[in-house]
Design an enzyme around this catalytic site. Structure first.
Site, PDB file in Angstrom:
ATOM      1  N   ALA A  33       0.834  -1.202   0.000  1.00  0.00           N
ATOM      2  CA  ALA A  33       0.000   0.000   0.000  1.00  0.00           C
ATOM      3  C   ALA A  33       0.864   1.246   0.000  1.00  0.00           C
ATOM      4  O   ALA A  33       2.063   1.186   0.254  1.00  0.00           O
ATOM      5  CB  ALA A  33      -0.904  -0.007   1.223  1.00  0.00           C
ATOM      6  N   ASN A  34       0.242   2.346  -0.312  1.00  0.00           N
ATOM      7  CA  ASN A  34       0.862   3.654  -0.149  1.00  0.00           C
ATOM      8  C   ASN A  34       0.240   4.314   1.065  1.00  0.00           C
ATOM      9  O   ASN A  34      -0.884   4.011   1.439  1.00  0.00           O
ATOM     10  CB  ASN A  34       0.598   4.519  -1.377  1.00  0.00           C
TER      11      ASN A  34
END
Ligand code: CTP
Ligand code: CA
Length: 218
Positions: A33-34
């Site tokens: 994820a970011n």
């Protein structure tokens, strides 16, 4: 109840916004994820709806309520975000705030077990949604990207503006780690140069940016 035609500076306009992170699955329980709360993108979508626009908000996994008057499409991966953004066209303006994962992996259909040791992940590039819209036959008249940078903020923002075919880049310095907070300090980088905005609540950044978008679309 008879629906009233929208009033406001963006009445009759369709605005596309992407927001939040993307999640790229590794296996059924793990993702890459970011870091992104989605707050800035949601605030922009809310401000655009307030200004009378029809708003399509393509949202990655976030825990935020849908702003009033906004059509929200929830997605998980970068590829899904691109497909949803593409399907939402035509739009008068697109404001791509999402922190899209740059890479994906081919996910394992079964859960990777810790006992098997650290996995070797093979990364492949994700599509670039902003660059794709920048050369799209239905390119929005105004295309706005965001850039969170450490290092030379303005040079990197201008390089991205050119490389991706965007009109504007909203740039902010994340070396002090502002991610997830309620405020933002941004620069608006356009063909005309750069403007430094005050440190403001994300709602106010949204309202100001939407006012500028309305001006540009007039
Ligand atoms: N963006 C996008 N699709 C991607 C990556 C980025 O649409 N796969 C958009 C973001 O939503 C943002 C802009 O491009 O509006 C800049 O994103 P950023 O991650 O800063 O740019 P990158 O080209 O991925 O560069 P970096 O190596 O700095 O991550
Ligand atoms: Ca990136």
């Amino acid at each position: 109840l008879v629906p009233q035609p929208a009033a406001g500076p963006l009445a009759g306009k369709h605005i596309l916004v992407t927001a939040g992170p993307t999640h790229e699955p590794i296996d059924p329980v793990r993702v890459i994820a970011n870091r992104s709360s989605g707050k800035q993108g949601f605030a922009i979508a809310a401000a655009a709806a307030q200004a009378g626009a029809r708003v399509t908000l393509v949202a990655g996994p976030v825990s935020l309520p849908t702003p009033g008057g906004v059509t929200r499409i929830d997605v998980e991966t970068a590829e899904q975000m691109l497909a949803a953004a593409d399907a939402a066209l035509p739009a008068d303006a697109a404001i791509l705030v999402a922190a899209v994962a740059d890479w994906k992996v081919a996910p394992s259909p079964t859960k990777l077990k810790k006992s098997a040791g650290p996995p070797r992940l093979e990364f492949a590039p994700n599509p670039d949604i902003l660059a794709t819209l920048g050369r799209h036959p239905l390119r929005p008249r105004l295309l706005v990207g965001f850039a969170a940078e450490t290092g030379d903020l303005l040079a990197q923002a201008e390089a991205k503006r050119n490389a991706k075919g965007a009109d504007w880049i909203v740039a902010n310095d994340v070396s002090g780690d502002v991610m997830g907070g309620g405020t933002n300090q941004v620069h608006l980088v356009t063909a005309g140069g750069d403007e430094e905005w005050d440190h403001l609540p994300k709602e106010e950044v949204g309202r100001r940016l939407v006012a500028r978008v309305a001006e540009a679309l007039r």
